[in-house]
Design a protein around this motif. Sequence first.
Motif, PDB file in Angstrom:
ATOM      1  N   LEU A 172      15.568 -32.057 -31.751  1.00 41.77           N
ATOM      2  CA  LEU A 172      15.949 -31.826 -33.131  1.00 41.77           C
ATOM      3  C   LEU A 172      16.275 -30.338 -33.325  1.00 41.77           C
ATOM      4  CD1 LEU A 172      15.950 -32.484 -35.978  1.00 41.77           C
ATOM      5  CD2 LEU A 172      13.463 -31.743 -36.598  1.00 41.77           C
ATOM      6  N   LEU A 173      15.666 -29.423 -32.765  1.00 34.23           N
ATOM      7  CA  LEU A 173      15.972 -28.120 -32.850  1.00 34.23           C
ATOM      8  C   LEU A 173      17.366 -27.731 -32.122  1.00 34.23           C
ATOM      9  CD1 LEU A 173      15.203 -25.035 -33.462  1.00 34.23           C
ATOM     10  CD2 LEU A 173      14.260 -24.775 -31.228  1.00 34.23           C
ATOM     11  N   ARG A 174      17.675 -28.732 -31.025  1.00 36.32           N
ATOM     12  CA  ARG A 174      18.877 -28.489 -30.388  1.00 36.32           C
ATOM     13  C   ARG A 174      19.924 -28.889 -31.200  1.00 36.32           C
ATOM     14  NH1 ARG A 174      22.076 -25.340 -27.775  1.00 36.32           N
ATOM     15  NH2 ARG A 174      23.608 -26.380 -26.169  1.00 36.32           N
ATOM     16  N   ALA A 175      19.959 -30.203 -31.558  1.00 43.52           N
ATOM     17  CA  ALA A 175      20.919 -30.774 -32.487  1.00 43.52           C
ATOM     18  C   ALA A 175      21.121 -29.981 -33.745  1.00 43.52           C
ATOM     19  CB  ALA A 175      20.208 -32.202 -32.976  1.00 43.52           C
ATOM     20  N   GLN A 176      20.122 -29.153 -34.018  1.00 41.24           N
ATOM     21  CA  GLN A 176      20.452 -28.588 -35.533  1.00 41.24           C
ATOM     22  C   GLN A 176      21.127 -27.321 -35.122  1.00 41.24           C
ATOM     23  OE1 GLN A 176      16.995 -28.197 -37.914  1.00 41.24           O
ATOM     24  NE2 GLN A 176      18.078 -27.239 -39.483  1.00 41.24           N
ATOM     25  N   GLN A 177      20.921 -26.569 -33.934  1.00 41.01           N
ATOM     26  CA  GLN A 177      21.563 -25.521 -33.236  1.00 41.01           C
ATOM     27  C   GLN A 177      23.117 -25.926 -33.259  1.00 41.01           C
ATOM     28  OE1 GLN A 177      19.397 -24.408 -29.992  1.00 41.01           O
ATOM     29  NE2 GLN A 177      18.166 -22.959 -31.236  1.00 41.01           N
ATOM     30  N   LEU A 178      23.164 -26.981 -32.451  1.00 34.60           N
ATOM     31  CA  LEU A 178      24.569 -27.520 -32.374  1.00 34.60           C
ATOM     32  C   LEU A 178      25.354 -27.566 -33.440  1.00 34.60           C
ATOM     33  CD1 LEU A 178      24.086 -29.809 -29.228  1.00 34.60           C
ATOM     34  CD2 LEU A 178      25.040 -27.461 -29.226  1.00 34.60           C
ATOM     35  N   ALA A 179      24.712 -28.380 -34.540  1.00 32.54           N
ATOM     36  CA  ALA A 179      25.151 -28.594 -35.837  1.00 32.54           C
ATOM     37  C   ALA A 179      25.549 -27.227 -36.436  1.00 32.54           C
ATOM     38  CB  ALA A 179      24.521 -29.376 -36.630  1.00 32.54           C
ATOM     39  N   GLN A 180      24.776 -26.249 -36.519  1.00 28.26           N
ATOM     40  CA  GLN A 180      25.196 -25.247 -37.035  1.00 28.26           C
ATOM     41  C   GLN A 180      26.102 -24.372 -36.270  1.00 28.26           C
ATOM     42  OE1 GLN A 180      21.752 -22.518 -37.613  1.00 28.26           O
ATOM     43  NE2 GLN A 180      22.998 -20.759 -38.332  1.00 28.26           N
ATOM     44  N   GLN A 181      26.214 -24.263 -35.050  1.00 32.19           N
ATOM     45  CA  GLN A 181      27.263 -23.771 -34.278  1.00 32.19           C
ATOM     46  C   GLN A 181      28.564 -24.326 -34.630  1.00 32.19           C
ATOM     47  OE1 GLN A 181      25.935 -23.798 -30.226  1.00 32.19           O
ATOM     48  NE2 GLN A 181      24.370 -22.104 -30.770  1.00 32.19           N
ATOM     49  N   ALA A 182      28.501 -25.700 -34.580  1.00 32.53           N
ATOM     50  CA  ALA A 182      29.965 -26.427 -34.686  1.00 32.53           C
ATOM     51  C   ALA A 182      30.376 -26.435 -36.170  1.00 32.53           C
ATOM     52  CB  ALA A 182      29.600 -27.901 -34.543  1.00 32.53           C
ATOM     53  N   ASP A 183      29.679 -26.309 -37.168  1.00 29.82           N
ATOM     54  CA  ASP A 183      30.013 -25.810 -38.584  1.00 29.82           C
ATOM     55  C   ASP A 183      30.631 -24.409 -38.599  1.00 29.82           C
ATOM     56  OD1 ASP A 183      30.096 -26.634 -41.579  1.00 29.82           O
ATOM     57  OD2 ASP A 183      28.779 -24.741 -41.496  1.00 29.82           O
ATOM     58  N   GLU A 184      30.070 -23.675 -38.067  1.00 29.20           N
ATOM     59  CA  GLU A 184      30.571 -22.024 -37.969  1.00 29.20           C
ATOM     60  C   GLU A 184      31.765 -22.097 -37.385  1.00 29.20           C
ATOM     61  OE1 GLU A 184      27.484 -19.969 -36.123  1.00 29.20           O
ATOM     62  OE2 GLU A 184      25.973 -19.666 -38.130  1.00 29.20           O
ATOM     63  N   ALA A 186      33.865 -24.439 -37.209  1.00 27.92           N
ATOM     64  CA  ALA A 186      34.927 -24.960 -38.047  1.00 27.92           C
ATOM     65  C   ALA A 186      35.341 -24.130 -39.393  1.00 27.92           C
ATOM     66  CB  ALA A 186      34.268 -26.405 -38.682  1.00 27.92           C
ATOM     67  N   GLN A 187      34.492 -23.570 -39.772  1.00 27.64           N
ATOM     68  CA  GLN A 187      34.627 -22.649 -40.805  1.00 27.64           C
ATOM     69  C   GLN A 187      35.543 -21.528 -40.538  1.00 27.64           C
ATOM     70  OE1 GLN A 187      33.974 -23.505 -44.105  1.00 27.64           O
ATOM     71  NE2 GLN A 187      33.167 -25.155 -43.483  1.00 27.64           N
ATOM     72  N   ALA A 188      35.274 -20.781 -39.133  1.00 23.52           N
ATOM     73  CA  ALA A 188      36.189 -19.776 -38.814  1.00 23.52           C
ATOM     74  C   ALA A 188      37.342 -20.154 -38.405  1.00 23.52           C
ATOM     75  CB  ALA A 188      35.331 -19.248 -37.549  1.00 23.52           C
ATOM     76  N   THR A 189      37.545 -21.334 -37.776  1.00 20.02           N
ATOM     77  CA  THR A 189      38.777 -21.965 -37.502  1.00 20.02           C
ATOM     78  C   THR A 189      39.744 -22.355 -38.871  1.00 20.02           C
ATOM     79  OG1 THR A 189      38.040 -23.030 -35.567  1.00 20.02           O
ATOM     80  CG2 THR A 189      40.165 -23.763 -36.227  1.00 20.02           C
ATOM     81  N   LEU A 190      39.020 -22.787 -39.871  1.00 16.30           N
ATOM     82  CA  LEU A 190      39.747 -23.057 -41.204  1.00 16.30           C
ATOM     83  C   LEU A 190      40.200 -21.811 -41.808  1.00 16.30           C
ATOM     84  CD1 LEU A 190      37.421 -25.621 -42.607  1.00 16.30           C
ATOM     85  CD2 LEU A 190      39.771 -26.008 -41.977  1.00 16.30           C
ATOM     86  N   ALA A 191      39.145 -20.599 -41.613  1.00 18.42           N
ATOM     87  CA  ALA A 191      39.551 -19.268 -42.327  1.00 18.42           C
ATOM     88  C   ALA A 191      40.797 -18.885 -41.394  1.00 18.42           C
ATOM     89  CB  ALA A 191      38.412 -18.460 -42.019  1.00 18.42           C
ATOM     90  N   SER A 192      40.909 -19.069 -40.176  1.00 25.96           N
ATOM     91  CA  SER A 192      41.906 -18.427 -39.315  1.00 25.96           C
ATOM     92  C   SER A 192      43.300 -19.263 -39.923  1.00 25.96           C
ATOM     93  CB  SER A 192      41.764 -18.919 -37.923  1.00 25.96           C
ATOM     94  OG  SER A 192      42.790 -18.534 -37.200  1.00 25.96           O
ATOM     95  N   ALA A 193      43.102 -20.804 -39.900  1.00 28.09           N
ATOM     96  CA  ALA A 193      44.372 -21.337 -40.396  1.00 28.09           C
ATOM     97  C   ALA A 193      44.756 -20.947 -41.732  1.00 28.09           C
ATOM     98  CB  ALA A 193      43.838 -22.902 -40.464  1.00 28.09           C
ATOM     99  N   ALA A 194      44.019 -20.804 -42.655  1.00 33.33           N
ATOM    100  CA  ALA A 194      44.372 -20.219 -43.933  1.00 33.33           C
ATOM    101  C   ALA A 194      45.030 -18.957 -43.798  1.00 33.33           C
ATOM    102  CB  ALA A 194      43.120 -20.126 -44.619  1.00 33.33           C
TER     103      ALA A 194
END
Length: 424
Positions: A172-184, A186-194
Amino acid sequence: MRNRGAGALRASALIPAAVAAALALGVLAPGIASADPAVPAPPGADSATAQVQALTNELVDLEQRTADAQAAVAAARQTSAIALDHYQAEQQAYADAQAKAAAAQAAAASATATLQAAQQQLADFARSSYIDGSTSAGAAALFTSADPAELVERAVLLGSAGAGRSNALQRLLRAQQLAQQADEAAQATLASAAGLQRSAADALTAAESAQRAVRAQQSALTGQHGGLQAQLRQTQTQLAALVGPDAAAAIVAAARTQAETAAAGKAPANPIAVPVLVGNTKLAGKGSPAKATKAITAALDAVGIPYAWGGGGAAGPSSGIDLDAGVVGFDCSGLTQYAYAKAGVRIPRNSRAQFAALPKVARADLQPGDLVFWALDPADPDTIHHVAIYLGNQQVVQAPESGDVVSIAPMWWDGYAGAVRPTA
């Protein structure tokens, strides 16, 4: 306004021997002729000489104004092309960032799904353990944890993290860390695209402004040119009446030469330069003549298709942008990308990226199918503004400029910045 006194002196120097002879012989007007130098010059000869000088001065001025206007339009067109190229590069970077953002968002969604599955597994494990009486009622506290750290803390405090439950918690902990990293990510890439989208929009605005300026100058030149040509014809007619058609033609030729020489002196020097090794610094090998031939064939099949500012690409001709929005065709780099796409070779969309990405070719080693480039400063690849496909025999096929069509033209070396070989 040019100095008329200085112009008169230049005009006097421009009068060729034929004109001087005509003046000496007195053939300044019908019926006036004398081959005997001892005979005084006919009445009005001095006046006629002054008229020739004045008209020649006017001719030089008109020719130079025309040359200056044409040079200004050419410079504006090059600036516009560089601005368009910059926009296309920014737009491509934005498109690439969009693709990365989509991939990052998909990864974040997948990680979130994995997290939800891990949470469900832990809940099932805890529920089963409780039903079986193998854990304390306090295990329910695990399901209300705010984050992985709190979850682990509660599990330790409750003393309920046995071997099986510990594995479930780690998943559970690993899955949550991966989810948080993936979301961060995605947000950074979206900001770069913007950011790249804003940069591309700014570049497009600059390119459109440059293109509108060149169109305005071109329109002004067209109108001015008509008036100048009418004045030139009138001046030439007056000269022909004074000195005869041959001498008048010589004066016209001399005036044009002087104007072109003066205009060339004002233009920035464009020496023939050794290709600058930027980006891909590899020197091209032989490449694939078969693929180069396919690219040439595709480009030649496009001859006659309109130039469209910002139009065309690997898929073929398309509508241009801004002032060429209603024109379906190619710009210079759109044509080269299309031609090589038909040959199965993928190259970037804009000319500077094509020059940077592909292996370089020395001028002495040019062969059919090579891409040839021109720049305001041949030693500075950032000033590249045009690309064409070399056909051999000192010819190229190109999409030249708005209002024109894809066509074959003689190779020129003024402003030549280098060449690349897409198939090497």
